[in-house]
Write an enzyme that holds these catalytic residues in place. Structure first.
Site, PDB file in Angstrom:
ATOM      1  NE  ARG A 189     -22.578   3.485   1.928  1.00 19.26           N
ATOM      2  CZ  ARG A 189     -21.742   3.780   0.967  1.00 19.26           C
ATOM      3  NH1 ARG A 189     -22.275   4.700  -0.038  1.00 19.26           N
ATOM      4  NH2 ARG A 189     -20.722   3.561   0.373  1.00 19.26           N
ATOM      5  CG  LEU A 201     -16.635   6.264  -6.350  1.00 18.07           C
ATOM      6  CD1 LEU A 201     -17.609   6.780  -7.042  1.00 18.07           C
ATOM      7  CD2 LEU A 201     -16.441   7.027  -5.005  1.00 18.07           C
ATOM      8  CG  ASP A 202     -18.873   1.283  -1.522  1.00 22.76           C
ATOM      9  OD1 ASP A 202     -19.785   2.036  -2.153  1.00 22.76           O
ATOM     10  OD2 ASP A 202     -18.878   1.192  -0.438  1.00 22.76           O
ATOM     11  CB  SER A 203     -21.770  -1.649  -5.348  1.00 20.74           C
ATOM     12  OG  SER A 203     -21.933  -2.100  -3.963  1.00 20.74           O
ATOM     13  CG  ASP A 228     -19.494   5.177  -2.455  1.00 24.08           C
ATOM     14  OD1 ASP A 228     -20.396   5.735  -1.624  1.00 24.08           O
ATOM     15  OD2 ASP A 228     -18.579   4.989  -2.214  1.00 24.08           O
TER      16      ASP A 228
END
Lengths: 117, 129
Positions: free
Chosen positions: A48, B84-86, B88
């Site tokens: 991430r 949330l973002d993409s 997530d």
């Protein structure tokens, strides 16, 4: 909306989709490589971070290059024997005990079939 | 020598066997409850109810670290409502796949962006357990 804006947005959307799919595949591959769950968490967080590092890149060509690099790295480190859910093609239960086609049934009439009369 | 000893030894160590009286009925095997009967086919014999899918999907989403559990409901959109973002979203969909032991093709998984879509997809999936 001008043509250039539309094409810019289309290209951005395509890039976003590529990134999501790349992240998904890479995350799954991370899980394949991790022999224990607690190892996966660290690896996933590292992955991430690699994606987050280039979050604010604006230039389209740079983004394309970065995605290409990411995909190349993913291809290079793909797990040779990934986990596959049992029922999926390649899984351990794939086509094992499939349900009989509808309309086919077994008639238990031992020794009393028509052709014996 | 061994052949001569064998019957003698066997006679000595034989265990008396009592036969059960016929008058006593054999203990009846209780029929299994229907939930424990597994059909021979490994496909499609245990379907999830929609309520169960909703409950488990919400559980997964609520346990996602960046999500405020009080905001989660069955219609919530991951990015618009939960902030949330993409990436997530990708992680949540992965978690849902693991929860229901599914393998969702990449293109389809990419389209799942809200709880309602996830519930819809999973409850219609024949292999979700």
């Amino acid at each position: 909306m001008s043509v250039s804006t539309a094409s810019y947005l289309a290209r951005r959307a395509a890039q976003k989709e590529r990134v999501r799919i790349l992240y998904r595949r890479a995350l799954r591959d991370t899980l394949n490589w991790a022999v224990h769950r607690h190892l996966f968490y660290q690896d996933a967080s590292d992955l991430r971070e690699k994606f987050e590092a280039n979050k604010h890149v604006e230039d389209l060509n740079t983004i394309d290059r970065l995605i290409d690099e990411g995909e190349a790295t993913y291809e290079k480190w793909q797990h040779p024997d990934p986990y596959i859910v049992p029922w999926a093609p390649g899984g351990s239960k794939f086509t094992r005990n499939p349900p009989p086609p509808s309309g086919i049934e077994i008639v238990y009439d031992y020794g009393k079939e028509d052709h014996l009369n | 020598m061994a052949a001569a000893l064998r019957p003698a030894i066997l006679r000595h160590i034989r265990i008396p066997v009592q036969t059960l009286g016929r008058s006593r009925p054999l203990p009846c095997l209780h029929p299994l409850p229907t939930s424990m009967i597994r059909s021979m086919s490994s496909h499609g014999d245990d379907h999830l109810t929609r309520e169960e899918v909703v409950e488990r999907v919400l559980d997964v989403v609520k346990s996602f670290p960046k999500v405020d559990p009080s905001k989660v409901n069955p219609d919530v959109h991951f990015q618009k409502d939960l902030g949330l973002d993409s990436l997530d979203t990708v992680e949540i969909v992965m978690a849902l796949e693991e929860e229901f032991k599914l393998e969702i093709p990449d293109k389809e998984a990419d389209k799942i962006d809200s709880c309602s879509l996830a519930i819809e997809y999973i409850s219609n999936h024949p292999m979700a357990v």
